[in-house]
Design an enzyme around this catalytic site. Structure first.
Site, PDB file in Angstrom:
ATOM      1  CB  CYS A 209      -8.741  15.754  23.219  1.00 53.80           C
ATOM      2  SG  CYS A 209      -8.563  13.971  23.178  1.00 53.80           S
TER       3      CYS A 209
HETATM    4  C1  BEZ Z   1      -4.843  13.519  25.113  1.00 51.57           C
HETATM    5  O1  BEZ Z   1      -5.772  13.968  24.466  1.00 51.57           O
HETATM    6  O2  BEZ Z   1      -3.898  14.206  25.439  1.00 51.57           O
HETATM    7  C2  BEZ Z   1      -4.812  12.072  25.512  1.00 51.57           C
HETATM    8  C3  BEZ Z   1      -6.001  11.409  25.794  1.00 51.57           C
HETATM    9  C4  BEZ Z   1      -5.953  10.101  26.186  1.00 51.57           C
HETATM   10  C5  BEZ Z   1      -4.740   9.445  26.271  1.00 51.57           C
HETATM   11  C6  BEZ Z   1      -3.552  10.126  25.965  1.00 51.57           C
HETATM   12  C7  BEZ Z   1      -3.597  11.442  25.566  1.00 51.57           C
END
Ligand code: BEZ
Length: 212
Positions: free
Chosen positions: A46
Site C-alpha cells: 500500500c
Molecule cells: C501490503 O500492503 O503490503 C499488504 C497489506 C495487507 C496484506 C498483504 C500486504
C-alpha cells in the site's frame, strides 16, 4: 446491499478523510473520479501504491479525474502514514484518503471480501464518469499492487469511447488505431471517420485514434 455493476450509479457518501470531511459527489464535481481501496495503513505494498498514485496525480488531473483512496484506519493514522509515504516514496500524497473505520464506504462499494479477509478491504478500483455512473471495476488481492499505467490507459480508453463511436483493442495505448463500433455499418463509418477506415474483416474495422 446489491453488488455494484458497470452502469450503476456510484453511491454517494460523506466521509472523514486525511483532508477532513468530504462529500464524494461534491468532491467529484462534474469531472471523472477514481476511488481505490487499500487493505491497511503502514503496510508495504500500500505504501508503494499510494506513493505511485501521488506521482501519477498530475496525469489524472490532465484527464479531469479526481482521486480518492480509502483504508479502514483512522484519519490520524492516515496522516502519520502519509509522512512515511512521502519520505520513502519521495513524493507528496496530494489527494484524500478516506478513514473508513466504520466500514461505511467499504460496505457501500463491497470492498471487503470476507473469503479473502474478514475485516480489511481488498484492492478495489472504481472509475466513475461525469454522470456518476460506474465505468470500470477492478479487484486485486492484497498481495498484488496495482499498475497505475494501466489505470491511466483505461481512463484514456473510457474517455475516448465515451465521446466517439469506437472501442479500443487489446493493449491499446492512446494515439494508436482504434476499432470502429460494431453497430456502425462500414459505409457509415467511412463518413464518420474521415481519417480512413481499414476493413480487415467486415466485423473488424480499424481507424486512427480520432483525437490524435
Ligand atoms: C501490503 O500492503 O503490503 C499488504 C497489506 C495487507 C496484506 C498483504 C500486504
Amino acid at each position: 446491499m446489491a453488488t455494484l455493476r458497470l452502469g450503476d450509479s456510484a453511491p454517494d457518501f460523506t466521509a472523514e478523510t486525511s483532508q477532513g470531511s468530504l462529500n464524494f459527489y461534491d468532491y467529484l464535481g462534474d469531472g471523472w473520479g477514481i476511488l481505490f481501496s487499500h487493505p491497511a495503513d503502514f503496510t508495504p505494498v500500500c505504501t508503494t501504491e499510494l506513493g505511485t498514485a501521488a506521482k501519477f496525480k498530475s496525469e489524472f488531473d490532465k484527464r479531469n479525474v479526481k482521486m480518492m483512496a480509502l483504508s479502514v484506519d483512522g484519519a490520524a493514522s492516515h496522516n502519520e502514514w502519509i509522512k512515511d509515504i512521502n519520505e520513502t516514496q519521495n513524493t507528496v500524497v496530494n489527494f484524500p484518503i478516506i478513514a473508513d473505520e466504520d466500514r461505511k464506504v467499504s460496505d457501500l462499494y463491497d470492498m471487503i471480501h470476507p473469503n479473502a479477509d474478514d475485516t480489511l478491504t481488498v484492492r478495489s478500483v472504481f472509475i466513475i464518469g461525469p454522470d456518476k455512473k460506474i465505468k470500470l471495476i477492478l479487484t486485486y488481492p492484497a498481495s498484488t499492487g496495482r499498475n497505475f499505467y494501466e489505470l491511466l490507459r483505461v481512463v484514456d480508453s473510457l474517455q475516448l469511447t465515451a465521446y466517439h463511436k469506437v472501442a479500443t483493442p487489446a493493449n491499446w495505448e492512446s494515439g494508436e488505431k482504434v476499432v470502429v463500433s460494431p453497430a456502425i455499418p462500414t459505409n457509415e463509418a467511412k463518413e464518420i471517420f474521415t481519417k480512413g477506415v481499414e476493413e480487415v474483416k467486415p466485423y473488424l474495422r480499424l481507424t486512427p485514434d480520432p483525437t490524435a
